[in-house]
Write a protein that holds these residues in place. Structure first.
Motif, short mmCIF file in Angstrom:
data_model
loop_
_atom_site.label_atom_id
_atom_site.label_comp_id
_atom_site.label_asym_id
_atom_site.label_seq_id
_atom_site.Cartn_x
_atom_site.Cartn_y
_atom_site.Cartn_z
N ASP A 135 0.80 -1.22 0.00
CA ASP A 135 0.00 0.00 0.00
C ASP A 135 0.84 1.27 0.00
N GLY A 136 1.88 1.31 -0.81
CA GLY A 136 2.68 2.52 -0.95
C GLY A 136 3.70 2.76 0.14
N CYS A 137 3.85 1.82 1.05
CA CYS A 137 4.83 1.96 2.13
C CYS A 137 5.79 0.78 2.10
N PHE A 138 6.94 0.95 2.73
CA PHE A 138 7.88 -0.15 2.83
C PHE A 138 8.51 -0.17 4.21
N VAL A 139 9.00 -1.35 4.57
CA VAL A 139 9.72 -1.56 5.82
C VAL A 139 10.97 -2.38 5.49
N LEU A 140 12.09 -1.94 5.98
CA LEU A 140 13.32 -2.73 5.94
C LEU A 140 13.63 -3.14 7.37
N VAL A 141 13.83 -4.42 7.59
CA VAL A 141 14.25 -4.92 8.89
C VAL A 141 15.69 -5.37 8.72
N VAL A 142 16.58 -4.70 9.42
CA VAL A 142 18.01 -4.96 9.28
C VAL A 142 18.53 -5.59 10.57
N LEU A 143 19.07 -6.79 10.46
CA LEU A 143 19.80 -7.39 11.58
C LEU A 143 21.25 -6.98 11.42
N ALA A 144 21.86 -6.54 12.51
CA ALA A 144 23.20 -5.98 12.39
C ALA A 144 24.01 -6.21 13.66
N GLU A 145 25.30 -5.93 13.54
CA GLU A 145 26.21 -5.99 14.67
C GLU A 145 26.74 -4.60 14.95
N ILE A 146 26.99 -4.33 16.23
CA ILE A 146 27.52 -3.03 16.65
C ILE A 146 28.52 -3.30 17.76
N ASP A 147 29.51 -2.45 17.88
CA ASP A 147 30.52 -2.62 18.93
C ASP A 147 29.87 -2.54 20.31
N ASP A 148 30.35 -3.35 21.23
CA ASP A 148 29.79 -3.39 22.58
C ASP A 148 29.80 -2.03 23.27
#
Length: 112
Positions: A63-76
């Motif tokens: 319906d004209g919208c989007f979602v990106l779900v990003v799994l990621a790593e980040i420094d502690d």
């Protein structure tokens, strides 16, 4: 290394057409996103600037919208409040809403 989930929300009018649902698995970066959502590359650039390393991206368009779900790593030692503020500002410049939270919190909140 801590694991985080980043949600990117936006309107499809800001993007080029793409497949309705794609899954792109990354090897510690965003250099190749064949078949991925057009907003995945700018989102990955924003994350990279914040020291976040994406490992997988799921997309959904409806319906004209989007979602990106990003799994990621980040420094502690990374300060999630500072990273969140940077993501919010950089996302707003591109018409996106970017939210970040620890993966364990995300999974606990979305458990059925």
């Amino acid at each position: 290394m801590s694991r985080v989930v980043v949600l990117a929300l936006g309107q499809e009018a800001l993007c080029f057409p793409a497949n309705p649902a794609t899954r792109v698995v990354l090897n510690g970066g965003c250099s190749v996103l064949e078949g991925g959502h057009p907003q995945a590359q700018p989102v990955c650039e924003i994350l990279g600037q914040a020291g976040i390393r994406p490992t997988a991206i799921d997309t959904l368009q409806q319906d004209g919208c989007f979602v990106l779900v990003v799994l990621a790593e980040i420094d502690d030692g990374a300060n999630l409040q500072q990273v969140s503020a940077r993501l919010k500002q950089n996302g707003a410049e591109r018409g996106l809403v970017l939210r970040i939270q620890r993966e364990d919190v995300f999974r606990a909140m979305h458990r059925i």
